[in-house]
Design a protein around this motif. Structure first.
Motif, PDB file in Angstrom:
ATOM      1  N   ASP A  82       0.829  -1.207   0.000  1.00 60.98           N
ATOM      2  CA  ASP A  82       0.000   0.000   0.000  1.00 60.98           C
ATOM      3  C   ASP A  82       0.868   1.264   0.000  1.00 60.98           C
ATOM      4  OD1 ASP A  82      -2.269  -1.518  -0.013  1.00 60.98           O
ATOM      5  OD2 ASP A  82      -2.645  -1.341   2.142  1.00 60.98           O
ATOM      6  N   LEU A  86       1.000   4.003  -3.050  1.00 64.32           N
ATOM      7  CA  LEU A  86       0.622   5.399  -2.824  1.00 64.32           C
ATOM      8  C   LEU A  86       1.773   6.342  -3.155  1.00 64.32           C
ATOM      9  CD1 LEU A  86      -1.559   7.289  -1.973  1.00 64.32           C
ATOM     10  CD2 LEU A  86      -0.936   6.930   0.417  1.00 64.32           C
ATOM     11  N   VAL A 121      -4.582   1.773  -5.630  1.00 58.17           N
ATOM     12  CA  VAL A 121      -4.756   2.930  -4.742  1.00 58.17           C
ATOM     13  C   VAL A 121      -6.224   3.323  -4.619  1.00 58.17           C
ATOM     14  CG1 VAL A 121      -2.456   3.866  -5.128  1.00 58.17           C
ATOM     15  CG2 VAL A 121      -4.307   4.501  -6.683  1.00 58.17           C
ATOM     16  N   LYS A 125      -9.222   7.683  -6.406  1.00 59.32           N
ATOM     17  CA  LYS A 125      -8.022   8.485  -6.639  1.00 59.32           C
ATOM     18  C   LYS A 125      -7.711   8.571  -8.129  1.00 59.32           C
ATOM     19  CE  LYS A 125      -5.545   7.728  -2.254  1.00 59.32           C
ATOM     20  NZ  LYS A 125      -5.428   9.152  -1.889  1.00 59.32           N
TER      21      LYS A 125
END
Length: 524
Positions: A82, A86, A121, A125
């Motif tokens: 993660d 990101l 993500v 987004k």
């Protein structure tokens, strides 16, 4: 060769890595504005407050070298999926915006479609970024200034610093956090800590017993019979006491710490068993034993209103935080709990044939929860806003209830010679317990006190006052001076070294630290 390959350990326990220690010192110097000293230390030690990997990526971002930047990030080990996704998203976002601003629309769309859409993500987004691209194409923004691009890249670096874990990036103000944690640990282990004064870094922190009230500094003798209740006002400037002589007295706390009589409140026909200050300290409620509730003006000492009637037996009362509404409970079954305004108009009531007698009640400082003692052994916590209710059953009769200053905890006195501490939120399955005092047949009241409500104090049937640290179940101090049962105690909320106690010996004692003790304490 880098000093990182030869970790040296510091401290008597050899727990501190020298390279990490120097690194956080350098970071601290920069954050304090000592850039020259920080740079000098980096040069002399060969240790930068930034990791080699992050420094490389920083230079690549500032120069707009996006391919190498992404390649560098992909070499970072021990990143969670993660975090890596990101971080890549943030870099690709800046890359796309710069491509668009210089007119490379097709290149920007390629990065969006092939690189960004493959990242895990979240669709939102990706969609937001796509919408941003469409908006920028529609408005046809001109070529941005170089300083604008530079600022955006610096902003990206700040976002990455917050995202990436050590050792790549140090958490902000790491040394300050470590020192503060050490100080808090010393304060937490200090049994007598009761001051908001700054703690020195030069010596290990420890307080003496002179930080809490342990000695009688004044004896108040104006009551003519047993004193059943005492309570300091919320601003700490007044003390109210009530007695079986059918009066309540308001005392003024003077600047020198002495108390002087301000008003004697005379109107009750029966002993006055309970008082409650309005949150703004302009009004005082007095509760007659098997009698009515009366409201007084603190400044003038005049009676403003009488609540209820002779058929309504009030057992306890409390205020809501606006100082406009109050609540009282009845020890008569079925009479329940009433909420009134200051003019005696009923706002709400909880009553009925299934309503048990109310032994005590309190309202949390935020007005969210009404805590009541029902039928001697049950604690009911009612959320006034949602009507959600929680019930705690105790194994022995409860005689009193008190809430901490922050409203997160409450204590109850049991006739089994225990005080139980519960959390209001209901996260605890079992209470913390405090023992040592004597309580079998009388109503004994306890209170929170000291800095951050760190202490608990209680009266006792053996004529003593008991003080506990909230962390320990056995008393920290036992105060002697009264000659009969101590019914109630109250800790001044703004003077953490002042405590009051009420006793069947007809007196109120004011307790302070030993340093404040005069050679001869005489009754007043």
């Amino acid at each position: 060769m880098s000093s990182e390959n030869f970790p040296t350990f510091l401290g008597s326990k050899r727990l501190i890595k020298k390279q990490e220690f120097v690194r956080v010192i350098v970071q601290c110097l920069y954050s304090l504005g000592y850039g020259k000293s920080a740079s000098c230390l980096e040069s002399e030690s060969g240790i930068s407050h930034k990791s080699v990997d992050f420094e490389l990526m920083e230079s690549q971002i500032l120069s707009g070298d996006w391919d190498d930047c992404i390649q560098t990030l992909n070499t970072f080990k021990d990143l969670t999926d993660d975090t890596r996704a990101l971080a890549l998203f943030l870099i690709f976002k800046q890359c796309i915006l710069e491509y668009l601003n210089r007119g490379d629309d097709s290149l920007a769309l390629t990065v969006l479609q092939k690189e960004v859409s493959a990242l895990r993500v979240g669709r939102e987004k990706v969609h937001n970024l796509a919408n941003c691209i469409l908006y920028m194409k529609e408005v046809e923004l001109g070529k941005p200034e170089d300083n604008t691009v530079c600022e955006l890249r610096k902003k990206l670096l700040q976002e990455l610093k917050k995202l990436l874990p050590p050792p790549y990036v140090l958490p902000e103000r790491r040394l300050e956090h470590l020192v503060e944690t050490a100080i808090l640990a010393q304060i937490d282990s200090c049994m007598y800590h009761n001051s908001s004064d700054a703690v020195s870094l030069f010596v290990d922190h420890v307080c003496g017993r002179d930080r809490i009230p342990t000695d009688t500094v004044q004896i108040l003798t104006e009551h003519k019979n047993e004193v059943w209740f005492v309570q300091f006002s919320n601003n700490g400037e007044y003390l109210a006491s009530s007695s079986s002589d059918c009066t309540a007295i308001i005392w003024k706390v003077l600047e020198n710490g002495k108390l002087a009589l301000k008003h004697t409140l005379q109107s009750h026909q029966n002993p006055v068993s309970f008082v409650a200050w309005s949150p703004d300290d302009t009004m005082l409620l007095t509760c007659g034993n098997v009698e009515v509730l009366k409201l007084w003006d603190v400044e003038t000492g005049t009676l403003k209103h009488t609540f209820g009637n002779l058929g309504f037996i009030v057992s306890s009362c409390a205020w809501f935080p606006d100082s406009k509404e109050l609540v009282c409970g009845s020890s008569d079954p079925e009479k329940g709990i009433y909420m009134w305004d200051c003019n005696g108009n009923e706002i709400k009531a909880w009553r009925g044939t299934r309503m048990p007698k109310v032994m005590d009640l309190a309202v949390t400082p935020d007005g969210e929860n009404l805590i009541s003692i029902f039928s001697e052994k049950e604690i009911h916590i009612l959320n006034v806003r949602t009507n959600a209710e929680r019930v705690i059953s105790e194994g022995h009769s409860i005689t009193s209830l008190s809430i901490s200053g922050d409203g997160k905890f409450f204590i109850v006195n049991l006739n089994s010679q225990e005080i139980h501490l519960w959390d209001v939120a209901g996260k605890w399955e079992k209470p913390m317990k405090y023992t040592g005092h004597k309580q079998n047949k009388y109503v004994i009241r306890s209170c929170f006190g000291g800095l951050n409500s760190s202490f608990i104090a209680s009266g006792s049937e053996n004529s003593q006052v008991f003080i506990w640290s909230r962390r320990n179940s056995w008393p920290l101090e036992v105060l002697s001076g009264h000659s009969m049962t101590v019914n109630c105690v109250s800790w001044n909320p703004t003077r953490p070294q002042m405590l009051a106690s009420a006793s069947d010996d007809n007196t109120v004692r004011i307790w302070g630290p030993r340093s404040n003790l005069h050679n001869n304490v005489k009754p007043h």
